[in-house]
Scaffold this motif. Structure first.
Motif, PDB file in Angstrom:
ATOM      1  N   ILE A  18     -21.899 -84.120 -24.458  1.00  0.00           N
ATOM      2  CA  ILE A  18     -21.640 -83.416 -25.584  1.00  0.00           C
ATOM      3  C   ILE A  18     -21.268 -81.802 -25.177  1.00  0.00           C
ATOM      4  CG2 ILE A  18     -21.847 -82.873 -28.077  1.00  0.00           C
ATOM      5  CD1 ILE A  18     -21.885 -85.638 -28.154  1.00  0.00           C
ATOM      6  N   TYR A  19     -20.540 -80.629 -25.084  1.00  0.00           N
ATOM      7  CA  TYR A  19     -20.722 -79.474 -25.167  1.00  0.00           C
ATOM      8  C   TYR A  19     -21.033 -78.851 -26.840  1.00  0.00           C
ATOM      9  CZ  TYR A  19     -20.407 -79.732 -19.892  1.00  0.00           C
ATOM     10  OH  TYR A  19     -20.381 -81.090 -18.928  1.00  0.00           O
ATOM     11  N   TYR A  20     -21.336 -77.833 -26.417  1.00  0.00           N
ATOM     12  CA  TYR A  20     -21.998 -77.442 -27.559  1.00  0.00           C
ATOM     13  C   TYR A  20     -22.048 -75.453 -27.660  1.00  0.00           C
ATOM     14  CZ  TYR A  20     -23.923 -81.673 -29.507  1.00  0.00           C
ATOM     15  OH  TYR A  20     -24.542 -83.108 -30.303  1.00  0.00           O
ATOM     16  N   CYS A  21     -21.492 -75.448 -28.296  1.00  0.00           N
ATOM     17  CA  CYS A  21     -21.292 -72.992 -28.488  1.00  0.00           C
ATOM     18  C   CYS A  21     -22.535 -72.797 -29.121  1.00  0.00           C
ATOM     19  CB  CYS A  21     -19.822 -73.245 -29.023  1.00  0.00           C
ATOM     20  SG  CYS A  21     -19.441 -71.743 -29.121  1.00  0.00           S
ATOM     21  N   THR A  22     -22.829 -71.929 -28.581  1.00  0.00           N
ATOM     22  CA  THR A  22     -23.982 -71.266 -29.364  1.00  0.00           C
ATOM     23  C   THR A  22     -23.970 -69.885 -29.814  1.00  0.00           C
ATOM     24  OG1 THR A  22     -25.069 -70.939 -27.770  1.00  0.00           O
ATOM     25  CG2 THR A  22     -25.865 -72.595 -28.643  1.00  0.00           C
ATOM     26  N   ALA A  23     -24.399 -69.078 -30.747  1.00  0.00           N
ATOM     27  CA  ALA A  23     -24.296 -68.296 -30.589  1.00  0.00           C
ATOM     28  C   ALA A  23     -25.933 -66.875 -31.289  1.00  0.00           C
ATOM     29  CB  ALA A  23     -23.295 -67.753 -31.993  1.00  0.00           C
ATOM     30  N   ASP A  24     -26.047 -65.853 -31.001  1.00  0.00           N
ATOM     31  CA  ASP A  24     -27.199 -65.592 -31.987  1.00  0.00           C
ATOM     32  C   ASP A  24     -26.783 -63.637 -32.184  1.00  0.00           C
ATOM     33  OD1 ASP A  24     -30.348 -66.088 -32.454  1.00  0.00           O
ATOM     34  OD2 ASP A  24     -30.707 -64.498 -31.035  1.00  0.00           O
ATOM     35  N   GLN A  25     -28.043 -63.637 -33.126  1.00  0.00           N
ATOM     36  CA  GLN A  25     -27.155 -61.777 -33.216  1.00  0.00           C
ATOM     37  C   GLN A  25     -28.431 -61.105 -32.709  1.00  0.00           C
ATOM     38  OE1 GLN A  25     -26.891 -62.369 -37.476  1.00  0.00           O
ATOM     39  NE2 GLN A  25     -24.669 -63.099 -37.520  1.00  0.00           N
ATOM     40  N   ARG A  26     -30.006 -61.808 -32.306  1.00  0.00           N
ATOM     41  CA  ARG A  26     -30.918 -61.153 -31.945  1.00  0.00           C
ATOM     42  C   ARG A  26     -30.983 -60.535 -30.830  1.00  0.00           C
ATOM     43  NH1 ARG A  26     -34.339 -65.383 -33.303  1.00  0.00           N
ATOM     44  NH2 ARG A  26     -32.484 -66.592 -32.761  1.00  0.00           N
ATOM     45  N   TYR A  27     -30.847 -58.937 -30.683  1.00  0.00           N
ATOM     46  CA  TYR A  27     -30.623 -58.689 -29.373  1.00  0.00           C
ATOM     47  C   TYR A  27     -31.832 -59.013 -28.036  1.00  0.00           C
ATOM     48  CZ  TYR A  27     -30.678 -54.351 -26.120  1.00  0.00           C
ATOM     49  OH  TYR A  27     -30.617 -53.729 -24.204  1.00  0.00           O
ATOM     50  N   SER A  28     -31.248 -58.879 -26.857  1.00  0.00           N
ATOM     51  CA  SER A  28     -32.459 -58.792 -26.151  1.00  0.00           C
ATOM     52  C   SER A  28     -32.373 -58.012 -24.746  1.00  0.00           C
ATOM     53  CB  SER A  28     -32.157 -60.670 -25.642  1.00  0.00           C
ATOM     54  OG  SER A  28     -33.323 -60.557 -24.432  1.00  0.00           O
ATOM     55  N   SER A  29     -33.573 -57.220 -24.070  1.00  0.00           N
ATOM     56  CA  SER A  29     -32.850 -56.300 -23.266  1.00  0.00           C
ATOM     57  C   SER A  29     -33.739 -56.951 -22.086  1.00  0.00           C
ATOM     58  CB  SER A  29     -33.921 -55.113 -23.888  1.00  0.00           C
ATOM     59  OG  SER A  29     -35.076 -55.238 -23.703  1.00  0.00           O
ATOM     60  N   GLY A  30     -34.858 -57.983 -22.040  1.00  0.00           N
ATOM     61  CA  GLY A  30     -35.214 -58.432 -21.072  1.00  0.00           C
ATOM     62  C   GLY A  30     -34.212 -60.149 -20.201  1.00  0.00           C
ATOM     63  N   SER A  31     -34.764 -61.028 -20.432  1.00  0.00           N
ATOM     64  CA  SER A  31     -33.654 -62.486 -19.879  1.00  0.00           C
ATOM     65  C   SER A  31     -33.139 -63.160 -20.787  1.00  0.00           C
ATOM     66  CB  SER A  31     -34.827 -63.086 -19.279  1.00  0.00           C
ATOM     67  OG  SER A  31     -35.720 -63.733 -20.824  1.00  0.00           O
ATOM     68  N   TYR A  32     -32.282 -63.145 -20.006  1.00  0.00           N
ATOM     69  CA  TYR A  32     -31.056 -63.762 -21.312  1.00  0.00           C
ATOM     70  C   TYR A  32     -31.233 -65.220 -21.663  1.00  0.00           C
ATOM     71  CZ  TYR A  32     -27.115 -62.014 -17.823  1.00  0.00           C
ATOM     72  OH  TYR A  32     -26.774 -60.976 -17.566  1.00  0.00           O
ATOM     73  N   LYS A  33     -30.598 -65.343 -22.266  1.00  0.00           N
ATOM     74  CA  LYS A  33     -31.140 -66.379 -23.507  1.00  0.00           C
ATOM     75  C   LYS A  33     -30.629 -67.621 -23.012  1.00  0.00           C
ATOM     76  CE  LYS A  33     -30.991 -63.551 -27.977  1.00  0.00           C
ATOM     77  NZ  LYS A  33     -31.783 -63.386 -28.230  1.00  0.00           N
TER      78      LYS A  33
END
Length: 126
Positions: A92-107
């Motif tokens: 099962i494939y899930y789409c995700t989203a986040d609103q917090r900026y990250s200047s470092g590593s990818y989420k």
């Protein structure tokens, strides 16, 4: 709040392709990162790919070179083009989203995403 709805899953033979789509609604202007995770029966949810608002991408090793994540900010859509599919991609494939900026590593951790879709089934037959 952000709502996510996936589509495009289905049954495909090994070596085939599928394109998943995810439509975001709600407070979409604040979305920073969007991604895809998957969960196979009896296994933990695992990271597949992520894309930042500016378009930079990051993939898990298991899909790198076969899957491509893309994003249309004007349409509030994220896509996952899956080529050369293997039976082990069944999940099962899930789409995700986040609103917090990250200047470092990818989420790439599930806990880094606040919003999740309901999932779409992808089955790859051998």
């Amino acid at each position: 709040q952000v709502q996510l709805v996936e589509s495009g899953g289905g049954l495909v033979q090994a070596g085939g392709s599928l394109r998943l789509s995810c439509a975001a609604s709600g407070r979409t202007f604040r979305i920073y990162a969007m991604g895809w995770f998957r969960q196979a029966p009896g296994k933990e949810r695992e990271f597949v790919a992520t894309i930042r608002s500016a378009g930079s991408t990051y993939y898990s090793d298991s899909v790198k070179g076969r899957f491509t994540i893309s994003r249309d900010n004007a349409k509030n859509m994220v896509y996952l083009q899956m080529n050369s599919l293997k039976p082990e991609d069944t999940a099962i494939y899930y789409c995700t989203a986040d609103q917090r900026y990250s200047s470092g590593s990818y989420k790439y951790r599930a806990g880094e995403y606040d919003y999740w879709g309901q999932g779409t089934q992808v089955t790859v037959s051998s």
